[in-house]
Design an enzyme around this catalytic site. Structure first.
Site, PDB file in Angstrom:
ATOM      1  N   ASP A 151       0.820  -1.212   0.000  1.00  0.00           N
ATOM      2  CA  ASP A 151       0.000   0.000   0.000  1.00  0.00           C
ATOM      3  C   ASP A 151       0.856   1.265   0.000  1.00  0.00           C
ATOM      4  O   ASP A 151       0.315   2.379  -0.006  1.00  0.00           O
ATOM      5  CB  ASP A 151      -0.981   0.009   1.175  1.00  0.00           C
ATOM      6  CG  ASP A 151      -0.310   0.035   2.527  1.00  0.00           C
ATOM      7  OD1 ASP A 151       0.758  -0.586   2.671  1.00  0.00           O
ATOM      8  OD2 ASP A 151      -0.840   0.681   3.459  1.00  0.00           O
ATOM      9  N   HIS A 152       2.185   1.109  -0.029  1.00  0.00           N
ATOM     10  CA  HIS A 152       3.094   2.250  -0.164  1.00  0.00           C
ATOM     11  C   HIS A 152       4.005   2.110  -1.386  1.00  0.00           C
ATOM     12  O   HIS A 152       4.533   3.118  -1.867  1.00  0.00           O
ATOM     13  CB  HIS A 152       3.950   2.396   1.100  1.00  0.00           C
ATOM     14  CG  HIS A 152       3.158   2.797   2.302  1.00  0.00           C
ATOM     15  ND1 HIS A 152       3.143   4.081   2.812  1.00  0.00           N
ATOM     16  CD2 HIS A 152       2.321   2.081   3.095  1.00  0.00           C
ATOM     17  CE1 HIS A 152       2.341   4.132   3.861  1.00  0.00           C
ATOM     18  NE2 HIS A 152       1.830   2.932   4.049  1.00  0.00           N
ATOM     19  N   ASP A 228       4.650   5.107   7.564  1.00  0.00           N
ATOM     20  CA  ASP A 228       3.909   4.457   8.645  1.00  0.00           C
ATOM     21  C   ASP A 228       4.658   4.525   9.972  1.00  0.00           C
ATOM     22  O   ASP A 228       4.412   3.704  10.868  1.00  0.00           O
ATOM     23  CB  ASP A 228       3.607   2.996   8.291  1.00  0.00           C
ATOM     24  CG  ASP A 228       2.403   2.863   7.379  1.00  0.00           C
ATOM     25  OD1 ASP A 228       1.799   3.899   7.038  1.00  0.00           O
ATOM     26  OD2 ASP A 228       2.072   1.723   6.983  1.00  0.00           O
ATOM     27  N   HIS A 266      -1.271   7.861   6.212  1.00  0.00           N
ATOM     28  CA  HIS A 266      -2.673   7.439   6.322  1.00  0.00           C
ATOM     29  C   HIS A 266      -3.520   8.538   6.963  1.00  0.00           C
ATOM     30  O   HIS A 266      -3.012   9.358   7.737  1.00  0.00           O
ATOM     31  CB  HIS A 266      -2.804   6.173   7.182  1.00  0.00           C
ATOM     32  CG  HIS A 266      -2.243   4.947   6.552  1.00  0.00           C
ATOM     33  ND1 HIS A 266      -2.998   4.087   5.783  1.00  0.00           N
ATOM     34  CD2 HIS A 266      -0.987   4.422   6.580  1.00  0.00           C
ATOM     35  CE1 HIS A 266      -2.237   3.081   5.362  1.00  0.00           C
ATOM     36  NE2 HIS A 266      -1.014   3.266   5.839  1.00  0.00           N
TER      37      HIS A 266
END
Length: 360
Positions: A151-152, A228, A266
């Site tokens: 997701d990155h 993150d 996020h």
């Protein structure tokens, strides 16, 4: 005296005895507390084992990529214009553009507006990032990847193929897909007027990096792209390290200037501030920020950036040195509870409480 049949038979007999004991405890109507304790231990160990298996499949096999592609399709269908409405920031010829991707991620374009050069941070949806590149009329020359999770990093392949001169930067310890230019702690990437320093912040993953855009060349605030590691009022999970490792990484960020802008990976602000209110209900800075965040989210507006000065005032994961937080979490983990928590123990306790808060 040696056990007949050798050590193998002894281990087999001991294992059978242990299984028999477990069976008696689970079956006995008079051992409810023992059964609950044993079930809890077995479930906790099973959950950890299942998580480790799932995490290994996600990060080390193509099953993770297939799962990411499924997430991408669902998010594009659910949020055709992105999960949040974002606002670019312009500083004397340098532009920071947040791009909402997936269900709650942010990618970023950092643009030298004079040279028309762009750097992408964590471009997980190549379609959304490419649309922003075309809208801004810039040339993508670099991708900065904070860590390997799909997701990155999921857009690295498509964007680096589409833009032939584009370099992919990241940590060589993290297995980042399509990495071309490995970075170490304190390495600097230069693109036009942009001076971006990589800082090693392991914990979430072994090779996690954050990127600090130096504000001096354009006479503006520095910008931290934290992946993150750090969110508004929160921090990432420790998947590949210890609480001590994560604490050291957070301390790296704590050493930066108060006016540094935080651009996280996020949109977790409302949930994180809700938890911060559980551990520090009297924190007025948190209450003011929560009111602002709730107004933003009612209109689906993004909540980034915050500043590191703000985060120091309400983010519990950056306040492990504060006595008020120590007192809020009660007695320490020692036999008497009088010794209090170390900062690493406090960080781990906060993460456990956060998980419980989220599951309610």
């Amino acid at each position: 005296m040696a056990w007949p049949g050798g050590p193998a038979l002894w281990l087999w007999a001991a294992g059978c005895g242990l299984l028999l004991l477990v069976g008696v405890l689970l079956a006995s109507p008079r051992s409810r507390r023992a059964r609950r304790t044993l079930r809890g231990l077995l479930m906790a160990r099973s959950k950890r084992l299942l998580f480790r298996i799932g995490y290994s499949l996600y990060t080390r096999t193509w099953l993770g990529y297939l799962f990411y592609r499924q997430q991408l399709r669902r998010a594009r269908n659910r949020y055709p214009k992105g999960h949040s409405r974002t606002q670019a920031r312009l500083f004397n010829g340098v532009k920071v553009l947040p791009i909402p991707v997936l269900s709650d991620n942010y990618s970023y374009l950092i643009i030298d507006t004079q040279a028309r050069l762009a750097v992408a941070v964590d471009p997980s949806d190549p379609q959304a990032v490419q649309a922003s590149i075309e809208k801004e009329g810039v040339n993508l020359v670099a991708i900065l990847c904070t860590h390997k999770h799909w997701d990155h990093s999921g857009g690295n392949r498509d964007l680096s193929r589409r833009h032939q001169d584009c370099r992919v930067y990241g940590s060589p310890q993290d297995g980042i897909p399509y990495l071309t230019h490995p970075l170490c702690h304190q390495d600097v990437v230069s693109v036009g007027r942009l001076q971006i320093r990589a800082l090693a912040t392991p914990g979430h993953t072994q090779g996690h990096l954050v990127y600090l855009l130096d504000g001096e060349p354009y006479k503006g605030p520095s910008c931290l792209f934290s992946g993150d590691l750090l969110f508004l009022s929160g921090c990432g999970r420790t998947f590949e390290g210890t609480a001590e490792t994560m604490l050291s990484s957070l301390d790296t960020v704590l050493g930066l200037e108060d006016d540094t802008l935080l651009w996280p990976g996020h949109e977790y602000a409302e949930e994180n501030l809700g938890f911060a209110g559980v551990v520090e209900p009297e924190n007025l800075a948190r209450e003011r920020k929560m009111q602002w965040v709730q107004r933003q989210r009612m209109e689906r507006k993004s909540t980034c950036p915050s500043t590191l000065g703000e985060e120091r005032s309400y983010n519990p994961f950056l306040r492990t040195h504060c006595l008020v937080l120590q007192e809020a979490l009660g007695p320490g983990p020692g036999p008497t509870g009088d010794d209090g928590y170390s900062r690493a123990q406090l960080l781990e306790k906060l993460r456990q409480l956060k998980d419980l808060h989220k599951s309610k």
